[in-house]
Write a protein that holds these residues in place. Structure first.
Motif, PDB file in Angstrom:
ATOM      1  N   UNK A 127       0.882  -1.170   0.000  1.00 35.01           N
ATOM      2  CA  UNK A 127       0.000   0.000   0.000  1.00 35.01           C
ATOM      3  C   UNK A 127       0.920   1.220   0.000  1.00 35.01           C
ATOM      4  N   UNK A 128       1.031   1.873  -1.137  1.00 38.74           N
ATOM      5  CA  UNK A 128       1.961   3.008  -1.266  1.00 38.74           C
ATOM      6  C   UNK A 128       1.265   4.148  -1.988  1.00 38.74           C
ATOM      7  N   UNK A 129       0.345   4.838  -1.307  1.00 40.13           N
ATOM      8  CA  UNK A 129      -0.457   5.863  -1.985  1.00 40.13           C
ATOM      9  C   UNK A 129       0.335   7.070  -2.459  1.00 40.13           C
ATOM     10  N   UNK A 130       1.499   7.337  -1.825  1.00 39.41           N
ATOM     11  CA  UNK A 130       2.201   8.583  -2.148  1.00 39.41           C
ATOM     12  C   UNK A 130       3.577   8.371  -2.767  1.00 39.41           C
ATOM     13  N   UNK A 131       4.055   7.162  -2.821  1.00 40.84           N
ATOM     14  CA  UNK A 131       5.384   6.917  -3.364  1.00 40.84           C
ATOM     15  C   UNK A 131       5.464   7.220  -4.846  1.00 40.84           C
ATOM     16  N   UNK A 132       6.533   7.875  -5.324  1.00 38.80           N
ATOM     17  CA  UNK A 132       6.708   8.117  -6.756  1.00 38.80           C
ATOM     18  C   UNK A 132       6.754   6.799  -7.525  1.00 38.80           C
ATOM     19  N   UNK A 159      -7.599  -2.321  -6.787  1.00 39.51           N
ATOM     20  CA  UNK A 159      -7.963  -0.947  -6.447  1.00 39.51           C
ATOM     21  C   UNK A 159      -9.449  -0.850  -6.125  1.00 39.51           C
ATOM     22  N   UNK A 160      -9.757  -0.219  -5.004  1.00 43.66           N
ATOM     23  CA  UNK A 160     -11.153   0.118  -4.713  1.00 43.66           C
ATOM     24  C   UNK A 160     -11.510   1.332  -5.570  1.00 43.66           C
ATOM     25  N   UNK A 161     -12.504   1.198  -6.407  1.00 42.38           N
ATOM     26  CA  UNK A 161     -12.828   2.263  -7.359  1.00 42.38           C
ATOM     27  C   UNK A 161     -13.608   3.380  -6.672  1.00 42.38           C
ATOM     28  N   UNK A 162     -12.958   4.017  -5.728  1.00 41.23           N
ATOM     29  CA  UNK A 162     -13.600   5.105  -4.989  1.00 41.23           C
ATOM     30  C   UNK A 162     -13.790   6.343  -5.852  1.00 41.23           C
ATOM     31  N   UNK A 189       0.154  14.385  -3.134  1.00 42.99           N
ATOM     32  CA  UNK A 189       0.847  13.317  -3.832  1.00 42.99           C
ATOM     33  C   UNK A 189       0.144  11.979  -3.786  1.00 42.99           C
ATOM     34  N   UNK A 190      -0.987  11.879  -3.083  1.00 46.40           N
ATOM     35  CA  UNK A 190      -1.725  10.623  -3.004  1.00 46.40           C
ATOM     36  C   UNK A 190      -2.323  10.257  -4.357  1.00 46.40           C
ATOM     37  N   UNK A 191      -2.055   9.035  -4.811  1.00 38.20           N
ATOM     38  CA  UNK A 191      -2.589   8.578  -6.100  1.00 38.20           C
ATOM     39  C   UNK A 191      -4.109   8.563  -6.077  1.00 38.20           C
ATOM     40  N   UNK A 192      -4.699   8.027  -5.008  1.00 37.97           N
ATOM     41  CA  UNK A 192      -6.157   7.971  -4.934  1.00 37.97           C
ATOM     42  C   UNK A 192      -6.755   9.367  -4.872  1.00 37.97           C
ATOM     43  N   UNK A 193      -6.088  10.303  -4.201  1.00 33.99           N
ATOM     44  CA  UNK A 193      -6.626  11.653  -4.138  1.00 33.99           C
ATOM     45  C   UNK A 193      -6.688  12.286  -5.525  1.00 33.99           C
ATOM     46  N   UNK A 194      -5.683  12.035  -6.356  1.00 30.91           N
ATOM     47  CA  UNK A 194      -5.713  12.552  -7.728  1.00 30.91           C
ATOM     48  C   UNK A 194      -6.901  11.995  -8.492  1.00 30.91           C
ATOM     49  N   UNK A 195      -7.168  10.693  -8.310  1.00 33.12           N
ATOM     50  CA  UNK A 195      -8.298  10.071  -9.010  1.00 33.12           C
ATOM     51  C   UNK A 195      -9.629  10.647  -8.521  1.00 33.12           C
ATOM     52  N   UNK A 196      -9.762  10.801  -7.215  1.00 35.36           N
ATOM     53  CA  UNK A 196     -11.026  11.297  -6.652  1.00 35.36           C
ATOM     54  C   UNK A 196     -11.257  12.764  -7.009  1.00 35.36           C
ATOM     55  N   UNK A 198     -10.190  14.356  -9.674  1.00 33.20           N
ATOM     56  CA  UNK A 198     -10.578  14.425 -11.084  1.00 33.20           C
ATOM     57  C   UNK A 198     -12.041  14.023 -11.259  1.00 33.20           C
ATOM     58  N   UNK A 199     -12.481  13.009 -10.512  1.00 29.64           N
ATOM     59  CA  UNK A 199     -13.858  12.518 -10.651  1.00 29.64           C
ATOM     60  C   UNK A 199     -14.874  13.538 -10.145  1.00 29.64           C
ATOM     61  N   UNK A 200     -14.611  14.174  -8.999  1.00 32.66           N
ATOM     62  CA  UNK A 200     -15.587  15.132  -8.470  1.00 32.66           C
ATOM     63  C   UNK A 200     -15.606  16.416  -9.303  1.00 32.66           C
ATOM     64  N   UNK A 201     -14.442  16.821  -9.808  1.00 33.85           N
ATOM     65  CA  UNK A 201     -14.398  18.006 -10.671  1.00 33.85           C
ATOM     66  C   UNK A 201     -15.213  17.770 -11.924  1.00 33.85           C
ATOM     67  N   UNK A 202     -15.063  16.615 -12.517  1.00 35.53           N
ATOM     68  CA  UNK A 202     -15.807  16.293 -13.746  1.00 35.53           C
ATOM     69  C   UNK A 202     -17.300  16.200 -13.473  1.00 35.53           C
ATOM     70  N   UNK A 203     -17.679  15.632 -12.328  1.00 36.57           N
ATOM     71  CA  UNK A 203     -19.101  15.480 -11.999  1.00 36.57           C
ATOM     72  C   UNK A 203     -19.791  16.829 -11.795  1.00 36.57           C
ATOM     73  N   UNK A 204     -19.050  17.820 -11.292  1.00 38.08           N
ATOM     74  CA  UNK A 204     -19.643  19.138 -11.014  1.00 38.08           C
ATOM     75  C   UNK A 204     -19.498  20.110 -12.177  1.00 38.08           C
ATOM     76  N   UNK A 205     -18.672  19.775 -13.146  1.00 42.22           N
ATOM     77  CA  UNK A 205     -18.350  20.714 -14.219  1.00 42.22           C
ATOM     78  C   UNK A 205     -19.612  21.249 -14.927  1.00 42.22           C
ATOM     79  N   UNK A 206     -19.751  22.587 -14.923  1.00 47.50           N
ATOM     80  CA  UNK A 206     -20.865  23.228 -15.611  1.00 47.50           C
ATOM     81  C   UNK A 206     -22.209  23.044 -14.936  1.00 47.50           C
ATOM     82  N   UNK A 207     -22.229  22.395 -13.772  1.00 45.22           N
ATOM     83  CA  UNK A 207     -23.509  22.110 -13.124  1.00 45.22           C
ATOM     84  C   UNK A 207     -23.609  22.702 -11.723  1.00 45.22           C
ATOM     85  N   UNK A 208     -22.485  22.826 -11.039  1.00 38.53           N
ATOM     86  CA  UNK A 208     -22.489  23.343  -9.665  1.00 38.53           C
ATOM     87  C   UNK A 208     -21.114  23.918  -9.358  1.00 38.53           C
TER      88      UNK A 208
END
Length: 334
Positions: A127-132, A159-162, A189-196, A198-208
């Motif tokens: 489990x290495x969420x931040x390692x390069x 991967x848990x598809x959070x 630097x968290x890999x999962x944070x980058x994924x999450x 991107x997902x929330x930004x896309x979900x709100x884009x142009x709507x909220x």
């Protein structure tokens, strides 16, 4: 035959079964390589004599240690606990011992210690969420490895598809008329944070309007610190990167006002809704609060099963990322 007061040995088993010591050893370690009738004689002799083969010696005879390691970046994050539990259960079922080691893999200076550990185990669950990426690749090059909640090109991962769950959560909030939403980001630097993110930004884009705050470590204290920014932002919905962050925020906002899910925002009558995990929502009796559930134990079990299969086959673990769906529970009437 073993004498009185003396434990039975492999030689005793071989003598009783009428086979060589090498054949008896082979039956007890790799029975599929021996004729069934011979294997049956040896196993019957072992049972009669009460002989228990030395597990460590058996593993060493195969060129293995019988030990696998779960590597986590810290022991402070409760998210890792069920992952370790699931991995331990699956390893135990495969007659493997599991050990836990702390290595953030944040830089090349950790590689020497990691390589030392690789000589003591048959494989890794990392489990290495931040390692390069380059550091993680170098670390896992020595032994079969399955990454958890992180993807690196060419490496096996579960991967848990959070990210999809977080995006669905924000989309549903917008569908229900929430127009100002905050996402409390996770560690830098968290890999999962980058994924999450991107997902929330896309979900709100142009709507909220989406306000991304952070980064924050995945701790209760970080949620307490984030409260001032959340209150100043005037949002009516908060999606935190981790449960611990959300709990810290809930603690502050519930202290300000006991009404609603976590207290009232400064800009209107609607309560500030903070998404969490099902266990927290149920324990606190929160109404109208959606929950995202990550089955960490299942995540660890699946990762360990992948690793065990690779060790048994002698082939590298399957490198195609395995994404496990993460359910979102949305309460009726919200």
């Amino acid at each position: 035959m073993s004498g009185a007061g003396r434990s039975s040995t492999l030689a005793d088993v071989a003598l009783l079964a009428g086979v060589s010591k090498a054949t008896a050893s082979r039956v007890l370690s790799r029975p599929e390589l021996v004729a069934p009738e011979t294997a049956a004689r040896v196993l019957s002799a072992a049972q009669k004599l009460g002989f228990v083969p030395n597990r460590a010696a058996r593993q060493l005879a195969r060129g293995r240690t019988g030990v696998v390691a779960v590597v986590v970046p810290t022991l402070d994050n409760a998210f890792f606990t069920p992952i370790i539990a699931g991995a331990q259960a699956a390893a135990g079922e495969a007659d493997l011992q599991l050990t836990v080691s702390v290595h953030p893999l944040a830089g090349v200076d950790e590689l020497t210690a990691f390589e030392r550990l690789s000589h003591q185990v048959d494989g890794f669950i990392v489990v290495a969420p931040r390692g390069p990426d380059d550091v993680v690749r170098a670390a896992i090059a020595h032994k079969p490895t399955v990454l958890v909640d992180r993807e690196v090109t060419g490496a096996s991962s579960v991967v848990a598809d959070t990210a999809t769950a977080f995006g669905s959560l924000v989309s549903r909030f917008v569908d229900d008329g929430r127009s100002r939403i905050a996402y409390l980001g996770g560690p830098d630097g968290s890999w999962q944070n980058l994924q999450r993110t991107a997902a929330v930004v896309e979900a709100a884009r142009g709507r909220a309007e989406l306000i991304v705050l952070g980064p924050y470590p995945a701790t209760f204290e970080a949620g307490v610190r984030a409260a001032a920014e959340v209150i100043a932002s005037g949002v009516d919905v908060v999606v935190p990167y981790a449960t611990a962050i959300g709990l810290g925020l809930m603690f502050v906002l519930r202290g300000r006002s006991p009404e609603g899910a976590t207290g009232r925002g400064p800009g209107g009558p609607s309560p500030v809704i903070i998404s969490s995990e099902r266990m927290v929502v149920d324990a606190l009796g929160l109404e109208g609060v959606p929950a995202i559930d990550v089955d960490g134990e299942h995540l660890g079990r699946v990762a360990a099963s992948r690793l065990v299969a690779a060790i048994a086959s002698g082939a590298p673990p399957e490198s195609t990322p395995l994404r496990l769906a993460v359910p979102v529970r949305w309460p009726a009437g919200l």
